[in-house]
Enzyme design. Structure first.
Site, mmCIF file in Angstrom:
data_model
loop_
_atom_site.group_PDB
_atom_site.id
_atom_site.type_symbol
_atom_site.label_atom_id
_atom_site.label_comp_id
_atom_site.label_asym_id
_atom_site.label_seq_id
_atom_site.Cartn_x
_atom_site.Cartn_y
_atom_site.Cartn_z
ATOM 1 N N CYS A 102 86.403 -54.524 -8.871
ATOM 2 C CA CYS A 102 86.958 -55.149 -10.070
ATOM 3 C C CYS A 102 86.791 -56.660 -9.969
ATOM 4 C CB CYS A 102 88.431 -54.801 -10.227
ATOM 5 S SG CYS A 102 89.145 -55.463 -11.760
ATOM 6 N N ASP A 155 88.860 -58.788 -10.750
ATOM 7 C CA ASP A 155 90.176 -59.375 -10.442
ATOM 8 C C ASP A 155 90.092 -60.336 -9.248
ATOM 9 O OD1 ASP A 155 92.920 -59.621 -9.327
ATOM 10 O OD2 ASP A 155 93.414 -58.183 -10.907
ATOM 11 N N ARG A 203 92.098 -61.206 -7.168
ATOM 12 C CA ARG A 203 92.882 -60.846 -5.978
ATOM 13 C C ARG A 203 92.197 -59.817 -5.091
ATOM 14 N NH1 ARG A 203 97.917 -59.215 -9.592
ATOM 15 N NH2 ARG A 203 96.123 -58.326 -10.698
ATOM 16 N N HIS A 256 91.712 -50.863 -7.850
ATOM 17 C CA HIS A 256 92.968 -51.379 -7.284
ATOM 18 C C HIS A 256 94.129 -51.023 -8.192
ATOM 19 C CE1 HIS A 256 93.469 -54.983 -9.975
ATOM 20 N NE2 HIS A 256 92.204 -54.730 -10.184
ATOM 21 N N CYS A 284 95.573 -52.558 -11.884
ATOM 22 C CA CYS A 284 94.386 -53.098 -12.547
ATOM 23 C C CYS A 284 94.655 -53.350 -14.038
ATOM 24 C CB CYS A 284 93.213 -52.134 -12.385
ATOM 25 S SG CYS A 284 91.675 -52.760 -13.100
HETATM 26 CO CO CO Z 1 91.245 -54.745 -12.015
#
Ligand code: CO
Length: 212
Positions: free
Chosen positions: A43, A45, A47, A99, A102
Site C-alpha cells: 500500500c 500508505d 506508515r 495492512h 487501510c
Molecule cells: Co493502505
C-alpha cells in the site's frame, strides 16, 4: 518526523554518513547493479515502507505500491514492474502486503463518494462482493474491516497468479512464490496469511493458460 523539504535533504546527508560508517563500500557495491530476491506489492500508505519494516537494506526489495496494494490487470505500471521483476531480475518471492486500518479498504467499505478515487476503489468493492457472505456475517465492524483487508490480499495474490507471464515461469520451476502478508500498524508486526501460491492449480479453469 520529517516535516519540511530541508528535513528530507538533511536526513539524506546524515543517512549517507551513517551508512558509510557501517559499510564504507555500500554505495560502491550497490552502484554496480541490483539483484533483489523479492518483489513487494504494498500500500502507498506512508506508515508501511517495505524495507524499513523488514529491516532490509536497499538492494533487497523491488517495490510497487499503490492505494490498497491492488493488482489490476489494466495497470500497465504495476504489470511492467512485475514483468521486469519476474523476467529480468528473476525474483524468487512476490509479497502482496496489506495492512490493517487501510484507508483504501475502509473507503471501499463505505458508501461515501470519493470522486475520482471511486474508480480505483471499485476494484476493492469487487473483493467485497466476492466475499459478501463471509463479510456480511461478521457483526463487529472492526473485525469485518480486518477480515476485508485480509481477503483483499488473498484476491490480489490470486490476481498475480492469473498473469500469463507468471504462469509461464511456473512451467520452468517453483519460482516465483507469491505470498500474502498483512502488517499491523498497532504493533509493527507482519502476519503471514499462509496462502502462498506457485502454481495455477487453485485457479478457476478459465484463468489457466496452456503451455505454449
Ligand atoms: Co493502505
Amino acid at each position: 518526523m520529517a516535516e519540511t523539504i530541508k528535513d528530507l535533504l538533511n536526513g539524506n546527508v546524515s543517512w549517507v554518513k551513517n551508512t558509510l560508517k557501517r559499510d564504507p563500500e555500500f554505495f560502491n557495491k550497490l552502484s554496480m547493479g541490483q539483484s533483489p530476491n523479492f518483489l513487494w506489492v504494498g500500500c502507498a500508505d506512508s506508515r508501511v515502507p517495505a524495507t524499513e519494516i523488514t529491516d532490509a537494506l536497499p538492494g533487497s526489495i523491488f517495490v510497487q505500491r499503490n492505494i490498497a496494494n491492488m493488482v489490476i490487470h489494466t495497470d500497465s505500471n504495476l504489470l511492467s514492474v512485475v514483468n521486469y521483476a519476474v523476467k529480468v531480475l528473476k525474483v524468487k518471492h512476490i509479497i502482496v502486503c496489506g495492512h490493517y486500518g487501510c484507508g483504501g479498504v475502509q473507503a471501499a467499505m463505505s458508501n461515501q463518494n470519493f470522486g475520482f478515487l471511486d474508480n480505483w476503489l471499485m476494484h476493492i468493492k469487487d473483493v467485497y462482493r466476492l466475499h459478501q457472505d463471509e463479510l456480511d456475517g461478521i457483526q463487529d465492524e472492526q473485525k469485518r474491516f480486518d477480515r476485508y483487508v485480509e481477503l483483499n490480499v488473498l484476491e490480489q495474490v490470486g490476481n498475480l497468479a492469473k498473469v500469463s507471464f507468471i504462469q509461464e515461469e511456473w512451467e520452468e520451476g517453483e519460482f516465483p512464490q507469491i505470498h500474502g502478508w498483512v502488517y499491523s500498524l498497532k504493533d509493527g508486526l507482519l502476519k503471514d496469511l499462509d496462502i502462498s501460491m506457485n502454481s495455477n492449480a487453485k485457479l478457476d479453469n478459465v484463468y489457466r493458460y496452456n503451455k505454449p
